[in-house]
Design a protein around this motif. Sequence first.
Motif, PDB file in Angstrom:
ATOM      1  N   ASP A  16       0.850  -1.182   0.000  1.00  0.00           N
ATOM      2  CA  ASP A  16       0.000   0.000   0.000  1.00  0.00           C
ATOM      3  C   ASP A  16       0.889   1.235   0.000  1.00  0.00           C
ATOM      4  O   ASP A  16       0.647   2.196  -0.713  1.00  0.00           O
ATOM      5  CB  ASP A  16      -0.908  -0.001   1.232  1.00  0.00           C
ATOM      6  N   PRO A  21       0.821   7.507  -4.122  1.00  0.00           N
ATOM      7  CA  PRO A  21       1.569   8.558  -4.810  1.00  0.00           C
ATOM      8  C   PRO A  21       2.490   9.297  -3.836  1.00  0.00           C
ATOM      9  O   PRO A  21       2.147   9.464  -2.663  1.00  0.00           O
ATOM     10  CB  PRO A  21       0.466   9.484  -5.339  1.00  0.00           C
ATOM     11  N   MET A  27      -0.594  12.268  -8.153  1.00  0.00           N
ATOM     12  CA  MET A  27      -1.976  11.866  -7.855  1.00  0.00           C
ATOM     13  C   MET A  27      -2.840  11.926  -9.117  1.00  0.00           C
ATOM     14  O   MET A  27      -2.699  12.817  -9.934  1.00  0.00           O
ATOM     15  CB  MET A  27      -2.590  12.761  -6.768  1.00  0.00           C
ATOM     16  N   PRO A  59     -15.591   9.854   1.767  1.00  0.00           N
ATOM     17  CA  PRO A  59     -15.579   8.433   2.141  1.00  0.00           C
ATOM     18  C   PRO A  59     -14.154   7.845   2.203  1.00  0.00           C
ATOM     19  O   PRO A  59     -13.237   8.408   1.602  1.00  0.00           O
ATOM     20  CB  PRO A  59     -16.384   7.765   1.027  1.00  0.00           C
ATOM     21  N   PRO A  60     -13.980   6.729   2.903  1.00  0.00           N
ATOM     22  CA  PRO A  60     -12.644   6.136   3.039  1.00  0.00           C
ATOM     23  C   PRO A  60     -12.046   5.711   1.703  1.00  0.00           C
ATOM     24  O   PRO A  60     -12.783   5.332   0.787  1.00  0.00           O
ATOM     25  CB  PRO A  60     -12.884   4.880   3.897  1.00  0.00           C
ATOM     26  N   GLY A  63      -8.296   9.125  -0.847  1.00  0.00           N
ATOM     27  CA  GLY A  63      -7.048   9.878  -0.969  1.00  0.00           C
ATOM     28  C   GLY A  63      -6.803  10.964   0.071  1.00  0.00           C
ATOM     29  O   GLY A  63      -5.928  11.798  -0.128  1.00  0.00           O
ATOM     30  N   LYS A  64      -7.530  10.941   1.195  1.00  0.00           N
ATOM     31  CA  LYS A  64      -7.302  11.976   2.210  1.00  0.00           C
ATOM     32  C   LYS A  64      -5.881  11.847   2.779  1.00  0.00           C
ATOM     33  O   LYS A  64      -5.147  12.821   2.844  1.00  0.00           O
ATOM     34  CB  LYS A  64      -8.346  11.868   3.337  1.00  0.00           C
ATOM     35  N   ILE A 188      -5.121   4.700 -12.657  1.00  0.00           N
ATOM     36  CA  ILE A 188      -4.475   4.199 -11.427  1.00  0.00           C
ATOM     37  C   ILE A 188      -4.127   2.721 -11.601  1.00  0.00           C
ATOM     38  O   ILE A 188      -3.037   2.281 -11.238  1.00  0.00           O
ATOM     39  CB  ILE A 188      -5.386   4.427 -10.192  1.00  0.00           C
ATOM     40  N   PRO A 216      -9.957   4.418  -5.163  1.00  0.00           N
ATOM     41  CA  PRO A 216      -8.593   3.941  -5.423  1.00  0.00           C
ATOM     42  C   PRO A 216      -8.128   2.817  -4.488  1.00  0.00           C
ATOM     43  O   PRO A 216      -7.448   1.898  -4.913  1.00  0.00           O
ATOM     44  CB  PRO A 216      -7.720   5.181  -5.237  1.00  0.00           C
ATOM     45  N   ARG A 217      -8.503   2.890  -3.206  1.00  0.00           N
ATOM     46  CA  ARG A 217      -8.035   1.828  -2.299  1.00  0.00           C
ATOM     47  C   ARG A 217      -8.580   0.469  -2.751  1.00  0.00           C
ATOM     48  O   ARG A 217      -7.875  -0.537  -2.704  1.00  0.00           O
ATOM     49  CB  ARG A 217      -8.458   2.096  -0.852  1.00  0.00           C
TER      50      ARG A 217
HETATM   51  P1  ATP Z   1      -9.167   6.563   5.036  1.00  0.00           P
HETATM   52  O1  ATP Z   1     -10.204   7.584   5.337  1.00  0.00           O
HETATM   53  O2  ATP Z   1      -9.676   5.157   5.131  1.00  0.00           O
HETATM   54  O3  ATP Z   1      -7.864   6.765   5.748  1.00  0.00           O
HETATM   55  P2  ATP Z   1      -8.134   7.875   2.702  1.00  0.00           P
HETATM   56  O4  ATP Z   1      -9.163   8.752   2.072  1.00  0.00           O
HETATM   57  O5  ATP Z   1      -7.147   8.502   3.601  1.00  0.00           O
HETATM   58  O6  ATP Z   1      -8.870   6.698   3.445  1.00  0.00           O
HETATM   59  P3  ATP Z   1      -5.868   6.940   1.215  1.00  0.00           P
HETATM   60  O7  ATP Z   1      -5.252   6.090   2.291  1.00  0.00           O
HETATM   61  O8  ATP Z   1      -5.241   8.261   0.949  1.00  0.00           O
HETATM   62  O9  ATP Z   1      -7.422   7.119   1.504  1.00  0.00           O
HETATM   63  O10 ATP Z   1      -5.937   6.144  -0.173  1.00  0.00           O
HETATM   64  C1  ATP Z   1      -5.931   4.749  -0.254  1.00  0.00           C
HETATM   65  C2  ATP Z   1      -4.964   4.292  -1.332  1.00  0.00           C
HETATM   66  O11 ATP Z   1      -5.505   4.671  -2.595  1.00  0.00           O
HETATM   67  C3  ATP Z   1      -3.602   4.959  -1.248  1.00  0.00           C
HETATM   68  O12 ATP Z   1      -2.659   4.116  -0.627  1.00  0.00           O
HETATM   69  C4  ATP Z   1      -3.185   5.183  -2.685  1.00  0.00           C
HETATM   70  O13 ATP Z   1      -2.374   4.118  -3.133  1.00  0.00           O
HETATM   71  C5  ATP Z   1      -4.482   5.167  -3.442  1.00  0.00           C
HETATM   72  N1  ATP Z   1      -4.866   6.527  -3.882  1.00  0.00           N
HETATM   73  C6  ATP Z   1      -5.675   7.378  -3.223  1.00  0.00           C
HETATM   74  N2  ATP Z   1      -5.845   8.507  -3.929  1.00  0.00           N
HETATM   75  C7  ATP Z   1      -5.141   8.363  -5.059  1.00  0.00           C
HETATM   76  C8  ATP Z   1      -4.928   9.194  -6.206  1.00  0.00           C
HETATM   77  N3  ATP Z   1      -5.512  10.384  -6.316  1.00  0.00           N
HETATM   78  N4  ATP Z   1      -4.137   8.731  -7.189  1.00  0.00           N
HETATM   79  C9  ATP Z   1      -3.568   7.509  -7.093  1.00  0.00           C
HETATM   80  N5  ATP Z   1      -3.724   6.670  -6.044  1.00  0.00           N
HETATM   81  C10 ATP Z   1      -4.503   7.094  -5.038  1.00  0.00           C
END
Ligand code: ATP
Length: 334
Positions: A16, A21, A27, A59-60, A63-64, A188, A216-217
């Motif tokens: 992961d 990125p 991104m 939502p989870p 990409g936050k 992606i 993306p996740r």
């Molecule tokens: P949570 O709320 O569950 O923590 P999150 O919104 O923080 O979720 P991330 O952990 O940032 O989500 O994203 C999950 C995975 O998706 C990242 O490890 C990354 O590999 C991929 N990802 C997220 N956004 C992008 C993007 N814009 N471009 C490419 N890959 C992305």
Amino acid sequence: VAGQRRNPQTDLGEEDYALRPRTLADMVGQREVYERIKIAVDAALMRSEPLGHVLLDGPPGLGKTTFATCIPRDLGVPLQIASGAALAAPKDLLPYLTNAEEGSVLFIDEIHRLPKAVEEFMYPAMEDFRIDITLGEGLSARTVNMNLRPFTMIGATTRSGLLSAPLRDRFPIREHLDFYSSDELQEIVRRNATKLRLPIDDDAAAKIACTSRGTPRIVNNRLRWVRDYATSRASGTATLPVTIEALKMLGVDDRGLDPQDRKYLTTLMRVFDGGPAGIEAIAHTINAALDTLTDEVEPFLLRSELVVRTPRGRKLTPLGYKHLGAPPPDKNPE
Ligand code: ATP
């Protein structure tokens, strides 16, 4: 890491990290959010000032955390990471604030879970870069004022509605992350297949993209599963038939819904007669955590118009019935 068995739905291992990125430019998607954040970051760099505090919601898996880790890298500043759930009292936040270097970033995930006392302690820290610490107790208690180095707070939440107005107002930059388009997810898939050294056909990449619930996740988790499947059951290449078989084994349907999503929908249809039904009742019935349903399962079902939220509870839409292969309610024999 290659060869390790993984749970394709939940695993967040070393890979992961490898797929995340590194910089804002890496991104994919979220173009409008990206542009606005990029302008703010460039301006902060040009003025040699700390970036304004940033609040990210959505939502989870959209990409936050990725934004929160790319922003300090682009700024060339250190990052500290804390979780709202772990900051039970102001003293838990204190080391982060006093360690924050000038211009550095403090990322607080799940910021909606901060207790009120910690939130209030944060207000002067965010606004004036100062904190008030109470020393001693009772009559001998006194308040000491301490200056902090100017820093940037990045807060992430899946529930911006739970944040108090005073906290929300202290973030000059507020961005909402929405689900990704299939084209963005396909990009992606292509990039990450290269990183994972997985040969993948275009139609297979498109299949993963359009069955990953705009997230993306989920793309990454399913891509890793398809790679495992291709390695173990095929020649190592992700062709369309290999990908379809691999996704079928996960119980993923044409819309990308997984067994838990479908359990939610079928329970709403069978047990609650299509609703309206309270979310707690649904959660109890399918033995799922309430937070999992509201944060992870429901946003995509709502967005896909399979379910609606009404003041009296959740209701299955005609499209929801259709997806389950059942006649819509007015055609249901009583
Ligand atoms: P949570 O709320 O569950 O923590 P999150 O919104 O923080 O979720 P991330 O952990 O940032 O989500 O994203 C999950 C995975 O998706 C990242 O490890 C990354 O590999 C991929 N990802 C997220 N956004 C992008 C993007 N814009 N471009 C490419 N890959 C992305």
